[in-house]
Design a protein around this motif. Sequence first.
Motif, short mmCIF file in Angstrom:
data_model
loop_
_atom_site.label_atom_id
_atom_site.label_comp_id
_atom_site.label_asym_id
_atom_site.label_seq_id
_atom_site.Cartn_x
_atom_site.Cartn_y
_atom_site.Cartn_z
N TRP A 111 39.33 54.31 -11.93
CA TRP A 111 38.68 55.55 -11.50
C TRP A 111 39.29 56.68 -12.31
O TRP A 111 40.46 56.99 -12.18
N ASP A 128 33.68 57.68 -12.96
CA ASP A 128 33.95 59.10 -13.08
C ASP A 128 32.88 59.89 -12.35
O ASP A 128 31.72 59.46 -12.28
N PRO A 166 30.34 56.96 -9.16
CA PRO A 166 30.79 56.24 -7.96
C PRO A 166 29.67 55.49 -7.26
O PRO A 166 29.89 54.41 -6.70
N GLY A 218 42.87 53.66 -8.91
CA GLY A 218 42.63 55.09 -9.03
C GLY A 218 43.69 55.75 -9.89
O GLY A 218 44.88 55.71 -9.56
N ALA A 234 42.02 65.30 -5.98
CA ALA A 234 41.16 64.23 -6.50
C ALA A 234 41.47 62.89 -5.86
O ALA A 234 40.57 62.08 -5.61
N ARG A 235 42.75 62.62 -5.60
CA ARG A 235 43.13 61.33 -5.02
C ARG A 235 42.53 61.19 -3.62
O ARG A 235 42.00 60.14 -3.26
N ASP A 259 39.92 62.74 -2.47
CA ASP A 259 38.47 62.63 -2.61
C ASP A 259 38.07 61.20 -2.97
O ASP A 259 37.10 60.65 -2.43
N THR A 260 38.81 60.59 -3.88
CA THR A 260 38.52 59.22 -4.28
C THR A 260 38.67 58.27 -3.11
O THR A 260 37.80 57.42 -2.86
N ARG A 261 39.75 58.40 -2.38
CA ARG A 261 39.97 57.54 -1.22
C ARG A 261 38.83 57.70 -0.21
O ARG A 261 38.35 56.71 0.36
N ARG A 276 35.71 58.73 -0.71
CA ARG A 276 34.47 58.15 -1.23
C ARG A 276 34.47 56.63 -1.08
O ARG A 276 33.47 56.03 -0.67
#
Length: 338
Positions: free
Chosen positions: A252, A277, A295, A308, A315-316, A318-320, A322
Amino acid sequence: MSAAPSVSVLLPVRNGLPALARAVTSVRVQSWGDWELIAVDDGSTDGTSEWLRAAARADARIKLVAQPARGLVTALHAGCAAAQGRFIARMDADDECHPERLAAQVELFERNPEIGVASCLVGFGGDRQANAGYALYVDWLNSLVTPEQIALNRFIESPLAHPSVLFRRELLERHGGYRDGDFPEDYELWLRWLEAGVRMAKVPRELLIWHDTPGRLSRSDPRYDPEAFFRVKAAYLAQHVVRLGRREVWIWGAGRPTRKRAAHLEAHGLKIVGYVDIDARKTGKAVAGVPVVSPEELPEPGAVFLLGYVAKRGAREDTRSRLARRGWHEGRDFLMGA
């Protein structure tokens, strides 16, 4: 012959005279009195050795080990060899213990015999505005308390403040001690012990002031450069992913810094087969033949393993978020690595 103390406090120092008295005093006033302080003078030239000799004459629990200037890891080896306690506590010459530190950490061991390393929350002893990055790291560090939180987040950054730990002496014989190299010696030790199954936890109290001084090695030694962290974590991250039965991974983050850092994984046997991305300018393309997707285009959880590598603030999380919304399970389907 007197019995060995239960706790050996290991304090390596070179030219630490300005703050040394504060650090040593904070050990001497511990409510847990069954300790020895192993101070390893690594070739000081500022009077540190003389001060420690005087302190040892005044308090028999203080032991001085003097050596030429050979570096931190050699000093740590000398200190561990001299230590007699069942538990070894780390301490730095510019930091300061709360009076209940040792007692609280020993109690954590007594209540949880499966724990191998006991740490604590740390107070940031610096200017939070001038050194905001370091202060934010301390905030993140203090959010990791349980063995599960520490293990799950170990590939992001070092999950323990080195001078805050107390560990069981037997771990040195069972899994090896500090290693010297072009990497942060404490982070490498935590990664190695965690991969070996050592459980680590923290007393959820602020029991150490971690002073952010200009001379701290993390500011001046290339072994603590951010790239050194990525190099050492790549070896253990790859080992962990292989142990999970995976060798192909998605990353990611498709920016140049992310790709450069993730490339260390390939040197340890992993193959990067895709990038994810959120930037529409990057998706739908390929980098060195590897596709970049949004995503929403990710395969279902379980079909691929994802790492990730996003470090921008927020950002971390947000990634988790999602991934969790799509049913991805952290630790099983993905891990955060930066």
